[in-house]
Design a protein around this motif. Sequence first.
Motif, mmCIF file in Angstrom:
data_model
loop_
_atom_site.group_PDB
_atom_site.id
_atom_site.type_symbol
_atom_site.label_atom_id
_atom_site.label_comp_id
_atom_site.label_asym_id
_atom_site.label_seq_id
_atom_site.Cartn_x
_atom_site.Cartn_y
_atom_site.Cartn_z
ATOM 1 N N LYS A 1 1.304 -27.624 -12.282
ATOM 2 C CA LYS A 1 1.793 -26.996 -11.058
ATOM 3 C C LYS A 1 3.019 -26.159 -11.377
ATOM 4 N N ILE A 2 3.079 -24.957 -10.785
ATOM 5 C CA ILE A 2 4.269 -24.112 -10.919
ATOM 6 C C ILE A 2 4.559 -23.433 -9.589
ATOM 7 N N SER A 3 5.798 -23.024 -9.422
ATOM 8 C CA SER A 3 6.219 -22.338 -8.203
ATOM 9 C C SER A 3 5.588 -20.951 -8.142
ATOM 10 N N LYS B 1 -5.552 -25.152 -14.143
ATOM 11 C CA LYS B 1 -5.919 -25.897 -15.350
ATOM 12 C C LYS B 1 -5.444 -25.110 -16.563
ATOM 13 N N ASN B 2 -4.615 -25.745 -17.392
ATOM 14 C CA ASN B 2 -4.089 -25.057 -18.570
ATOM 15 C C ASN B 2 -5.106 -25.094 -19.701
ATOM 16 N N THR B 3 -4.775 -24.430 -20.793
ATOM 17 C CA THR B 3 -5.726 -24.327 -21.908
ATOM 18 C C THR B 3 -6.008 -25.670 -22.564
ATOM 19 N N LYS C 1 -5.852 -18.976 -13.051
ATOM 20 C CA LYS C 1 -6.755 -19.096 -11.899
ATOM 21 C C LYS C 1 -6.259 -20.221 -10.991
ATOM 22 N N VAL C 2 -5.972 -19.872 -9.765
ATOM 23 C CA VAL C 2 -5.403 -20.830 -8.819
ATOM 24 C C VAL C 2 -6.479 -21.794 -8.325
#
Length: 205
Positions: free
Chosen positions: A184-186, A176-178, A162-163
């Motif tokens: 952040k990623i491209s 937000k990761n688990t 989810k952005v």
Amino acid sequence: MSVGRQFKRIGETGVALGLWGIVIWLFSKPKRILIILLIIFITVFSISLMLDDTGKTFYVNTNTLELLDKPFGNTKITLEMNDSLTLISEMSDDWLKVAVGDDTLFFKDNFYNDSELGYTYKIQKTIFSKWKALHGQEVILNHPDGYLEAGGSMMENGDIIKVLDYSEYDKQIKFKNTGGSFTKISIDYIKINWESILKKYPKLL
């Protein structure tokens, strides 16, 4: 007295002497006070000008925006996404007076809670681009390695992301990761369902 306390006392004394030195230096010549006051005034005035949006062009950042003939009045014009208007003045309780052509109109610009955009304002200085539309969208991880290490979490291609934000400057999304932290990623490493986004925002640029 410990060495640490001695250094602390010396530091406090040095700061106090420095401040007194500045005060004495200022009052030794009244011209210096006038120059400093003038600099402060110019700085405050410049900041107020930068923050003043009167007369500037804004763009509709919602699908539609109803403009009224007066506060609490009747709808006179309905603008669509990315139509432009000019800010005349800010009024009480988030009401704005704006100009569209020769018409002076009104609307309330309190932020609204969009299920995908989150909290946002109805008009902004920039158009509502496809990158803004990514906020709140669910995208799919598609990393060339087949996986992603995200703040102590391991993700594999096909996982839903989810952005939360998008940076057009470096073309990265934030999510937000688990593990609960932010990563952040491209955008090169995700799949985006633009068709779904265009259905929600048909006037999207």
